[in-house]
Motif scaffolding. Structure first.
Motif, PDB file in Angstrom:
ATOM      1  N   GLY A   1     121.166  58.012  11.964  1.00  0.00           N
ATOM      2  CA  GLY A   1     122.387  56.762  13.120  1.00  0.00           C
ATOM      3  C   GLY A   1     122.644  58.188  14.447  1.00  0.00           C
ATOM      4  N   ILE A   2     123.235  58.496  12.885  1.00  0.00           N
ATOM      5  CA  ILE A   2     124.035  59.639  14.127  1.00  0.00           C
ATOM      6  C   ILE A   2     123.239  60.754  14.920  1.00  0.00           C
TER       7      ILE A   2
ATOM      8  N   HIS B   1     120.312  60.702  15.746  1.00  0.00           N
ATOM      9  CA  HIS B   1     119.897  59.579  17.182  1.00  0.00           C
ATOM     10  C   HIS B   1     120.841  59.689  18.239  1.00  0.00           C
ATOM     11  N   GLU B   2     121.807  58.910  18.176  1.00  0.00           N
ATOM     12  CA  GLU B   2     123.015  58.974  19.051  1.00  0.00           C
ATOM     13  C   GLU B   2     123.188  60.643  19.908  1.00  0.00           C
ATOM     14  N   LEU B   3     123.017  61.796  18.864  1.00  0.00           N
ATOM     15  CA  LEU B   3     123.570  62.894  19.218  1.00  0.00           C
ATOM     16  C   LEU B   3     122.178  63.322  20.111  1.00  0.00           C
TER      17      LEU B   3
ATOM     18  N   ASN C   1     120.315  62.080  21.755  1.00  0.00           N
ATOM     19  CA  ASN C   1     120.664  61.573  22.683  1.00  0.00           C
ATOM     20  C   ASN C   1     121.245  62.393  24.437  1.00  0.00           C
ATOM     21  N   ALA C   2     122.356  62.189  23.794  1.00  0.00           N
ATOM     22  CA  ALA C   2     122.987  63.368  24.187  1.00  0.00           C
ATOM     23  C   ALA C   2     122.346  64.256  24.019  1.00  0.00           C
TER      24      ALA C   2
ATOM     25  N   ARG D   1     117.620  64.344  11.245  1.00  0.00           N
ATOM     26  CA  ARG D   1     116.761  62.911  11.031  1.00  0.00           C
ATOM     27  C   ARG D   1     115.756  62.918  10.919  1.00  0.00           C
TER      28      ARG D   1
END
Lengths: 160, 475, 449
Positions: free
Chosen positions: C163-164, C166-168, C170-171, C289
């Motif tokens: 999850g983290i 995934h967020e990272l 994108n950033a 991931r």
């Protein structure tokens, strides 16, 4: 004339560049030396010392291939020649034990976590260099624009 | 607990002060000296106070010195308290306040200041450590030879640097190496003993080696004047002989097994412009000291040269100046001021005349004076010992006819001054002893055994030296 | 009391001959035939003459769990026969063709008082077996629960990490993309504006600061002495990698002309560093991931040599001061996720560098060699470091084994066990051989998957 030197040690080239760039403002007055390992810094310290330069400040990363930053700073702390040299540990990965070691045995003056803030870093550098210059009895007037005024005035008040 | 020990301290000071105050309050006619003047009476009280304070140390010894100077200014100077002044022969002579104050900047003090500057610059630019490294290398790694080397280097350094600073430096080099030997082993004791011994003895070598020497110069005026080079011409051989004897003694008491000792001193000679200036100035100053007969500048004048050079080149900074041992300088000033008072009021001559020294053998007087000096130096500061004894001895030297045949005041002043450096027996005798004792390698009995023997041998050497000096018509 | 019955009753043969000798009382079951169902009426006691019966109980979802497995000379139906209700509690099925003998309550022998005595050991044995089974099951259940909890924890962590990541992702994607965009725009801008100095920008953008700090220091001193320049200017010239001739030219035309050059170089290096850092961050994120996500997302045609080059650029910093020789004998292409391969190489190079630097090997060298053999690509990474100790060598690919002294450094220190997993997911293999002065890791990847 002897130079006042800031030594930066960081194994990651990009990070080393970034620190040096953040401190570039000091470069008109102080010499900034960059090293990508503690061993290289050790050799550099010898050279600087034999040239009679003042190593005012070491900014070191901790986890590096070869000798770790804390080990290097401990070595410097135990060397009477660099007794007055100020030390900053700049790291993102230091265990609790490393940190204790750094404070107790390397007598570090500041601990900065990565990522750092440029303003804070510059302020720390100013404070520590002011301290160093006064402690060493170096004439501070040529450097006064890079010194921390509060530290300078406080020290001068106690010890004119 | 704090308040109780504070109370004890106050009581001690009061008790010690009581004696001189009592002496001061007694009517002058009660004093066991005929025709004593009021000022002479005051100097007696002052001298007693100085002696008690320096021996018992209720306050720091340099504070006692300043106290002496201030008391002299207040009760014995022409600008002192007006109600304490008097007229006529009975009252005696008041001293010039300028003269008293000048003791704080007397040539002796400035000679020492020059020495401090040299030592400080040498340490700052690591000349001492680098010299030690180079000088030690020919001595190999057999312990007895390493010890010889260390003792020689320590002695040479302490001729120009303070004995304490030299000891501190040498011990800092030695202690880590000693740690590699079995704890409590004889080799550790032997090495730890050798350093303070060499430092104490080494101080004898030059006029600036230790304050008693400089004080002795103070009393060697006019025809008695001894130049820096002359002092070294007898001082250095004396040091060498004493050093070798003490080395043999240490090896005798603490025989070395077949082991190796490796003393590695890190570093290299600095080659920066400033460092080169330091080296050059050091060499130049010593050369000037040794060649006064060519250029005519005496030791005191020469001593000011390094001060000017180091300050001009910012080699000694403002911060460094703050680190000068003003206490040592003021301790000496007090001694000079005390001597001045004894001399100017005429008390010294008065006492010496009153005691029938004339009937005593001159040999006995010299022996006794030297022995007393050595004895006192073992229990109190060498400088304070010289401060107290030298003024009296100087007066004695001029007034005792029998002494003239042996060389007059010169011989007895030298005897006392050199003996004042023979305080070797106890940790409290000198700061170098205290430092060595603090390493924990030495027990007091180790130090006392060697120190007492060396003290007597030293006295013997002093007499031998004086005899030789007489034979070559130096004195 | 007559003892003989007791001994006799423990002998199945005796019981068999006494009670199960009636040939009429035989049941023949085919494989899979059901003998008893739960709660069905049963007043018979069966003895298996030949074959295997299995007992099952059913949970609320109708799923069957085996509870016993009986074969020749074993009794079945003990509980329902002796209980008052005569009800079976389990499903009993023939696991193969089975012959059973039985007795039932209608028989006179059953009514005799001796009967209970003769069958007492059978009953006790039955109870004992059930007790044993219950104990075993309880132990198994505990172990299973523990394992389950562990798995759940790991999978939660994995999900969290994914999850983290995934967020990272994108950033970091935004940073990475925009860095490239910025570099491109500046490139075009400088090309128009400073055509003469443009190459300083492109060069530094491509290479970054590739000299070691000690090299720069030396060069700085050289410039300082040769051209009598201040340390500051000399350092800038050294960092900018300006050649002597260029310096001479600058000195002629005035040093102020160096200012724009320096600006271009600084900008180029900054952008290069940002690019490298964001690429590296993206790789880290990606590998995290993939840890939480075992299936291959996309397989594309991947050039092995290209992935090696990419790995070298990521590890450029560690390789400073190490002599590197690369021998590529193949133009190897295979279907793979390039990130996986890069990760494998980075790990191996990083290990080699750490081993070299940690032990301060004199004249450190790393050799990377690729070749093709039997339709398999081979990549061999060799260092001349101190090697891996013999006791560690056999375990080196196990999880939780590390040669690292202290924490992780910047990069993808995911360990050799994960590396091995990645290689095996391509039906490849990784092997190691080590002796002081020569440690080789060989990765073999089949050409076709």
């Amino acid at each position: 004339m002897e130079k006042i030197v800031i030594v930066i040690i960081e194994d990651q080239r990009e990070v080393l560049e970034a620190i040096a760039r953040d401190l570039a403002t000091f470069e008109d007055t102080f010499m900034i030396e960059e090293c990508d390992s503690a061993d290289e810094a050790g050799e550099l310290m010898e050279t600087l010392d034999s040239e009679g330069d003042y190593v005012a400040l070491i900014i070191s990363d901790h986890i590096m291939p070869g000798k770790s930053g804390v080990d290097f700073l401990i070595e410097m702390n135990e060397d009477p020649r660099f007794e007055s040299t100020k030390k900053i540990l700049l790291t993102g990965l230091a265990t609790h034990q490393d940190t204790i070691n750094a404070i107790n045995n390397a007598a570090i003056d500041r601990y900065i976590e990565k990522p750092w803030n440029q303003t804070n870093l510059i302020n720390y550098v100013k404070e520590l260099i002011t301290d160093y210059i006064l402690k060493k009895g170096i004439d501070y007037t040529p450097y006064v624009h890079h010194l921390n005024q509060t530290t300078l005035l406080n020290k001068l008040r106690n010890n004119p | 607990m704090g308040s109780q020990s504070d109370l004890k301290k106050v009581l001690k000071i009061v008790a010690i002060l009581l004696v001189p105050i009592l002496i001061a309050l007694l009517p002058t006619s009660w004093m066991p000296l005929e025709n004593l003047t009021t000022t002479e009476h005051r100097v007696i009280a002052l001298f007693v106070m100085a002696a008690l304070f320096w021996i018992l140390e209720p306050i720091p010894i340099y504070a006692t010195s300043i106290l002496i100077i201030v008391l002299e200014l207040v009760v014995l100077s022409d600008k002192g308290i007006v109600w304490l002044k008097g007229e006529g022969d009975d009252f005696g002579i008041l001293m010039s306040y300028k003269e008293i104050m000048a003791t704080m900047a007397s040539p002796i003090i400035l000679l020492f200041l020059g020495g401090f500057f040299l030592a400080m610059a040498a340490t700052k630019y690591r000349l001492d450590q680098n010299l030690a490294r180079v000088l030690l290398s020919p001595f190999g790694n057999k312990p007895q030879w390493v010890m010889m080397g260390l003792m020689l280097i320590t002695a040479i350094f302490s001729m120009f640097m303070s004995n304490t600073a030299t000891t501190a430096m040498m011990l800092s080099l030695l202690v880590p190496v000693l740690a590699s030997f079995e704890s409590g082993s004889k080799i550790r004791t032997a090495f730890a003993l050798s350093i303070p011994m060499a430092a104490n003895i080494g101080g004898i070598g030059t006029p600036i080696g230790t304050p008693p020497n400089a004080l002795a110069l103070k009393y060697l005026n006019g025809s008695d004047y001894i130049s820096f080079g002359q002092w070294m011409s007898f001082g250095v051989p004396f040091v060498l002989v004493a050093l070798i004897i003490s080395w043999v003694l240490i090896l005798f008491f603490y025989p070395m097994k077949n082991i190796e000792i490796n003393l590695s001193i890190k570093g290299k000679f600095l080659k920066t412009p400033k460092a080169l200036i330091v080296y050059a100035t050091f060499i130049l100053t010593v050369l000037l000291w040794l060649t006064d007969f060519i250029h005519g500048m005496n030791s005191y004048v020469v001593a000011m040269i390094p001060v000017a050079v180091f300050l001009s080149f910012n080699i000694i900074t403002k911060e460094d100046i703050k680190k000068i041992s003003w206490d040592v300088l003021w301790l000496v000033s007090g001694g000079i001021a005390l001597g001045l008072a004894l001399d100017k009021t005429g008390l010294a001559a008065h006492i010496i005349n009153a005691i029938p020294f004339g009937e005593l053998s001159a040999y006995l007087v010299i022996a006794l004076a030297s022995f007393v000096a050595a004895l006192m130096a073992n229990f109190m500061s060498n400088t304070a010992t010289a401060n107290l004894l030298l003024p009296l001895i100087a007066a004695l030297g001029t007034s005792m006819p029998a002494l003239q045949d042996l060389g007059g005041s010169k011989v007895i002043i030298l005897g006392v001054a050199l003996s004042a450096s023979l305080g070797l027996a106890l940790p409290i005798s000198t700061p170098p002893n205290a430092l060595a004792h603090a390493t924990g390698e030495i027990e007091t009995k180790d130090m006392a055994k060697l120190g007492v023997i060396m003290c007597f041998i030293g006295l013997g050497l002093v007499f031998l030296l004086l005899t030789i000096l007489k034979l070559v018509n130096f004195v | 009391m007559d003892k003989s019955w007791f001994q006799k009753s423990r002998d199945v043969g005796w019981l068999k001959s006494k009670y199960f000798n009636d040939d009429a009382k035989r049941i023949y079951l085919k494989k899979g035939e059901v003998l008893l169902r739960p709660n069905s009426y049963n007043d018979k006691l069966y003895l298996i003459c030949k074959g295997v019966l299995k007992g099952y109980i059913e949970d609320e979802h109708g799923e069957l769990f085996e509870i016993f497995n009986s074969s020749n000379d074993m009794f079945v139906g003990v509980y329902s026969f002796f209980s008052s209700e005569h009800k079976s509690y389990s499903t009993v099925v023939a696991a193969e063709d089975t012959v059973l003998g039985y007795i039932d309550h209608s028989q006179a022998a059953v009514a005799s008082p001796d009967f209970a005595q003769h069958f007492l050991p059978v009953v006790v044995n039955e109870i004992y077996l059930r007790q044993l089974l219950a104990g075993q099951m309880s132990l198994e259940r505990q172990a299973a629960m523990k394992k389950l909890a562990e798995t759940e924890k790991m999978s939660t962590l994995g999900q969290l990490a994914a999850g983290i990541a995934h967020e990272l992702n994108n950033a970091i994607g935004v940073v990475h993309r925009n860095t490239e965009l910025l570099a491109q725009s500046l490139k075009e801008y400088f090309e128009l504006k400073e055509p003469g100095l443009f190459s300083f920008f492109t060069k530094s953008l491509e290479r970054g600061q590739r000299h070691s700090s000690s090299f720069i220091r030396e060069r700085r001193k050289e410039i300082e002495q040769k051209y009598k320049l201040s340390a500051r200017i000399a350092k800038q010239l050294a960092k900018a990698n300006v050649e002597n001739e260029q310096i001479e030219q600058l000195l002629k035309s005035g040093l102020h002309e160096f200012k724009p050059i320096q600006f271009l170089i600084d900008t180029g290096v900054s952008l290069h560093d940002m690019n490298v850092a964001s690429t590296q961050a993206a790789h880290v994120v990606k590998s995290v991931r993939e840890l939480g996500n075992t299936q291959k997302i996309t397989l594309v045609e991947t050039d092995i040599n290209e992935t090696i080059r990419e790995a070298l650029s990521l590890t450029k910093n560690m390789l400073l001061g190490i002599k590197l020789s690369i021998v590529t004998e193949v133009e190897g292409k295979l279907l793979a996720n390039p990130g996986d391969l890069v990760q494998v190489w980075v790990n191996l190079i990083k290990n080699a560098c750490e081993s070299l630097k940690h032990e301060k090997t004199q004249q450190p060298e790393i050799e990377i060699k690729t070749w093709e053999e039997n339709k398999t690509y081979n990549v061999c990474i060799t260092d001349n470091g101190p090697g891996i100790s013999a006791d560690l060598l056999p375990r080196i690919f196990q999880p939780n084994v590390t040669t690292k002294v202290d924490g992780l450094s910047f990069g993808l220190g995911l360990g050799l066990s994960i590396l091995k997993k990645i290689v095996e997911s391509y039906q490849g293999a990784v092997s190691v051989s080590s002796q002081p002065g020569r440690t080789s890791f060989i990765v073999q990847l089949p050409k076709k998957i």
